[in-house]
Design a protein around this motif. Structure first.
Motif, PDB file in Angstrom:
ATOM      1  N   LYS A  40      35.993  26.706  51.420  1.00 25.14           N
ATOM      2  CA  LYS A  40      35.457  27.226  52.462  1.00 25.14           C
ATOM      3  C   LYS A  40      35.234  28.697  52.763  1.00 25.14           C
ATOM      4  CE  LYS A  40      37.740  23.334  54.799  1.00 25.14           C
ATOM      5  NZ  LYS A  40      38.988  22.809  55.864  1.00 25.14           N
ATOM      6  N   GLY A  41      34.024  28.852  52.197  1.00 24.59           N
ATOM      7  CA  GLY A  41      33.646  30.358  52.413  1.00 24.59           C
ATOM      8  C   GLY A  41      33.888  31.133  51.105  1.00 24.59           C
ATOM      9  N   GLU A  42      33.286  32.431  51.042  1.00 25.50           N
ATOM     10  CA  GLU A  42      33.485  33.107  50.031  1.00 25.50           C
ATOM     11  C   GLU A  42      34.934  33.805  49.786  1.00 25.50           C
ATOM     12  OE1 GLU A  42      31.410  34.222  47.431  1.00 25.50           O
ATOM     13  OE2 GLU A  42      30.158  32.853  48.201  1.00 25.50           O
ATOM     14  N   ASN A  43      35.461  34.294  50.815  1.00 22.54           N
ATOM     15  CA  ASN A  43      36.767  34.733  50.959  1.00 22.54           C
ATOM     16  C   ASN A  43      37.778  33.660  50.105  1.00 22.54           C
ATOM     17  OD1 ASN A  43      38.965  36.424  51.522  1.00 22.54           O
ATOM     18  ND2 ASN A  43      39.867  35.162  53.066  1.00 22.54           N
ATOM     19  N   GLU A  44      37.653  32.335  50.464  1.00 20.87           N
ATOM     20  CA  GLU A  44      38.776  31.473  49.903  1.00 20.87           C
ATOM     21  C   GLU A  44      38.371  31.099  48.328  1.00 20.87           C
ATOM     22  OE1 GLU A  44      39.885  26.850  51.081  1.00 20.87           O
ATOM     23  OE2 GLU A  44      40.157  28.671  52.362  1.00 20.87           O
ATOM     24  N   LYS A  45      37.045  31.226  48.081  1.00 25.21           N
ATOM     25  CA  LYS A  45      36.492  31.144  46.601  1.00 25.21           C
ATOM     26  C   LYS A  45      37.119  32.481  45.929  1.00 25.21           C
ATOM     27  CE  LYS A  45      32.499  31.199  43.804  1.00 25.21           C
ATOM     28  NZ  LYS A  45      30.991  31.123  43.765  1.00 25.21           N
ATOM     29  N   GLU A  46      36.957  33.606  46.679  1.00 23.83           N
ATOM     30  CA  GLU A  46      37.560  34.885  45.778  1.00 23.83           C
ATOM     31  C   GLU A  46      38.943  34.804  45.670  1.00 23.83           C
ATOM     32  OE1 GLU A  46      37.285  39.637  46.529  1.00 23.83           O
ATOM     33  OE2 GLU A  46      36.017  38.183  47.503  1.00 23.83           O
ATOM     34  N   GLN A  47      39.668  34.278  46.656  1.00 24.61           N
ATOM     35  CA  GLN A  47      41.063  34.387  46.331  1.00 24.61           C
ATOM     36  C   GLN A  47      41.522  33.078  45.016  1.00 24.61           C
ATOM     37  OE1 GLN A  47      42.091  32.917  50.477  1.00 24.61           O
ATOM     38  NE2 GLN A  47      43.497  34.535  50.529  1.00 24.61           N
ATOM     39  N   TYR A  48      40.813  32.167  45.059  1.00 26.87           N
ATOM     40  CA  TYR A  48      41.211  31.078  44.123  1.00 26.87           C
ATOM     41  C   TYR A  48      41.004  31.816  42.791  1.00 26.87           C
ATOM     42  CZ  TYR A  48      41.922  26.684  42.098  1.00 26.87           C
ATOM     43  OH  TYR A  48      42.381  25.343  41.449  1.00 26.87           O
ATOM     44  N   MET A  49      39.574  32.227  42.798  1.00 27.92           N
ATOM     45  CA  MET A  49      38.886  32.791  41.432  1.00 27.92           C
ATOM     46  C   MET A  49      40.097  34.061  41.158  1.00 27.92           C
ATOM     47  SD  MET A  49      36.200  31.172  40.605  1.00 27.92           S
ATOM     48  CE  MET A  49      35.026  32.545  39.653  1.00 27.92           C
ATOM     49  N   ASN A  50      40.638  34.851  41.892  1.00 31.94           N
ATOM     50  CA  ASN A  50      41.431  36.009  41.529  1.00 31.94           C
ATOM     51  C   ASN A  50      42.698  35.632  41.087  1.00 31.94           C
ATOM     52  OD1 ASN A  50      39.373  37.776  42.000  1.00 31.94           O
ATOM     53  ND2 ASN A  50      40.133  38.228  44.241  1.00 31.94           N
ATOM     54  N   LEU A  51      43.145  34.279  41.697  1.00 35.30           N
ATOM     55  CA  LEU A  51      44.433  33.924  41.427  1.00 35.30           C
ATOM     56  C   LEU A  51      44.654  33.205  39.906  1.00 35.30           C
ATOM     57  CD1 LEU A  51      47.384  33.061  42.249  1.00 35.30           C
ATOM     58  CD2 LEU A  51      46.506  30.861  43.252  1.00 35.30           C
ATOM     59  N   LEU A  52      43.485  32.461  39.768  1.00 35.26           N
ATOM     60  CA  LEU A  52      43.774  31.639  38.382  1.00 35.26           C
ATOM     61  C   LEU A  52      44.129  32.436  37.124  1.00 35.26           C
ATOM     62  CD1 LEU A  52      41.461  28.772  38.899  1.00 35.26           C
ATOM     63  CD2 LEU A  52      43.627  28.701  38.893  1.00 35.26           C
ATOM     64  N   PRO A  53      43.300  33.600  36.923  1.00 32.86           N
ATOM     65  CA  PRO A  53      43.738  34.296  35.677  1.00 32.86           C
ATOM     66  C   PRO A  53      44.756  35.012  35.435  1.00 32.86           C
ATOM     67  CG  PRO A  53      41.485  35.108  36.703  1.00 32.86           C
ATOM     68  CD  PRO A  53      42.253  34.276  37.898  1.00 32.86           C
ATOM     69  N   HIS A  54      45.918  35.009  36.647  1.00 35.19           N
ATOM     70  CA  HIS A  54      47.118  35.412  36.348  1.00 35.19           C
ATOM     71  C   HIS A  54      48.033  34.400  36.313  1.00 35.19           C
ATOM     72  CE1 HIS A  54      45.707  39.155  37.887  1.00 35.19           C
ATOM     73  NE2 HIS A  54      45.013  38.774  38.910  1.00 35.19           N
ATOM     74  N   LEU A  55      47.664  33.026  36.044  1.00 38.93           N
ATOM     75  CA  LEU A  55      48.414  32.021  35.870  1.00 38.93           C
ATOM     76  C   LEU A  55      48.124  31.152  34.329  1.00 38.93           C
ATOM     77  CD1 LEU A  55      47.679  29.987  39.238  1.00 38.93           C
ATOM     78  CD2 LEU A  55      49.722  31.741  38.753  1.00 38.93           C
ATOM     79  N   ASP A  56      49.235  30.967  34.016  1.00 40.18           N
ATOM     80  CA  ASP A  56      49.451  30.228  32.694  1.00 40.18           C
ATOM     81  C   ASP A  56      48.700  28.882  32.579  1.00 40.18           C
ATOM     82  OD1 ASP A  56      50.945  32.158  31.373  1.00 40.18           O
ATOM     83  OD2 ASP A  56      52.690  31.506  31.777  1.00 40.18           O
TER      84      ASP A  56
END
Length: 280
Positions: free
Chosen positions: A55-71
């Protein structure tokens, strides 16, 4: 006809972001759904085990930023966890839990591996208020142990339960935490004023916590319990200590919530306090 989603970005073999003709930007989760796929291709919407909206750019950015830090193992595990929670709770979850709970459990696992633990001062209250969410959270902690080989401290059950409650009620985690802190403050005042130590495991303590929680909800919704003038006079005369303490709690509630509190709340709170006082 099965709806097609145009792939915007493949995050890994099991997660991709796409554009749905109706829902716009969506995340599709499923074993191998992103394997060998490229931007611009289409994938059938029903191929996903789980979907949620961004829902919106903010949530997309949060998800995209989170994934690279996860195995990859954590991402796959959390997809299973979220499907499990939805199944156990018997209802769809607010989409934000995908980001918030994934973030929380991933960092909880990292902390546990480094022997860094956070205590949860609201554990008894959370278990009392959100019994089903607490049980499901306990099962999630068991899943972490069995599938990820990491033992999370008991306090994490409470934190995860709050995320689940937030997702099934659409209430902000911030507001839920604020209310739990307020209830804990009430308990401190009660113990201090009545000079007793409340047994967190008793039915009466559970009833008190439930009552305080419902009272806060009634204040938010502007609900009234109705006038009970004769009962008020009786309680005031028979139990003056508990009656005055109830008024003190109501004043604190009024100040913290910044909303008027129905005076009838005092009566029912007095009865709960007197019951606790008698048994202590």
């Amino acid at each position: 006809m099965v709806e097609q989603v145009r792939i915007e970005k493949v995050l890994n073999n099991n997660v991709l972001i796409g554009v749905h003709p109706t829902y716009q930007e969506v995340v599709l989760i499923g074993k191998g759904i992103g394997f060998n796929r490229k931007q611009g291709e289409t994938v059938p919407f029903d191929k996903a085990d789980k979907t949620f909206l961004l829902k919106g750019e903010n949530e997309k950015e949060q998800y995209m930023n989170l994934l690279p830090h996860l195995d990859q193992a954590i991402i796959d595990f959390m997809n299973d966890v979220l499907i499990y929670i939805e199944d156990r709770m018997g209802q769809e979850l607010n989409e934000h839990i995908h980001i918030a709970l994934t973030d929380h459990i991933a960092f909880a696992i990292n902390r546990a591996k480094k022997d860094i633990y956070f205590s949860n001062p609201f554990l008894f209250e959370i278990e009392s208020l959100y019994a089903k969410e607490y049980q499901v959270a306990r099962e999630v902690v068991d899943m972490v142990q069995k599938q990820m080989g990491v033992s999370l401290p008991e306090g994490e059950i409470g934190f995860i339960a709050l995320h689940i409650h937030s997702a099934v009620t659409d209430k902000a985690l911030r507001d839920i935490n604020k209310h739990n802190k307020l209830i804990s403050r009430f308990v401190e005042i009660i113990e201090d004023e009545l000079d007793l130590s409340l047994d967190r495991g008793t039915v009466d303590y559970n009833r008190l916590i439930q009552h305080l929680h419902r009272a806060i909800d009634r204040v938010h919704h502007g609900e009234s319990l109705g006038k009970e003038n004769r009962l008020a006079e009786l309680l005031k005369n028979e139990y003056p200590v508990c009656y005055n303490l109830a008024w003190k709690l109501i004043k604190v509630m009024q100040k913290q919530l910044n909303k008027p509190v129905d005076e009838s709340e005092v009566l029912y709170l007095t009865i709960h306090l007197q019951r606790l006082s008698n048994k202590s």
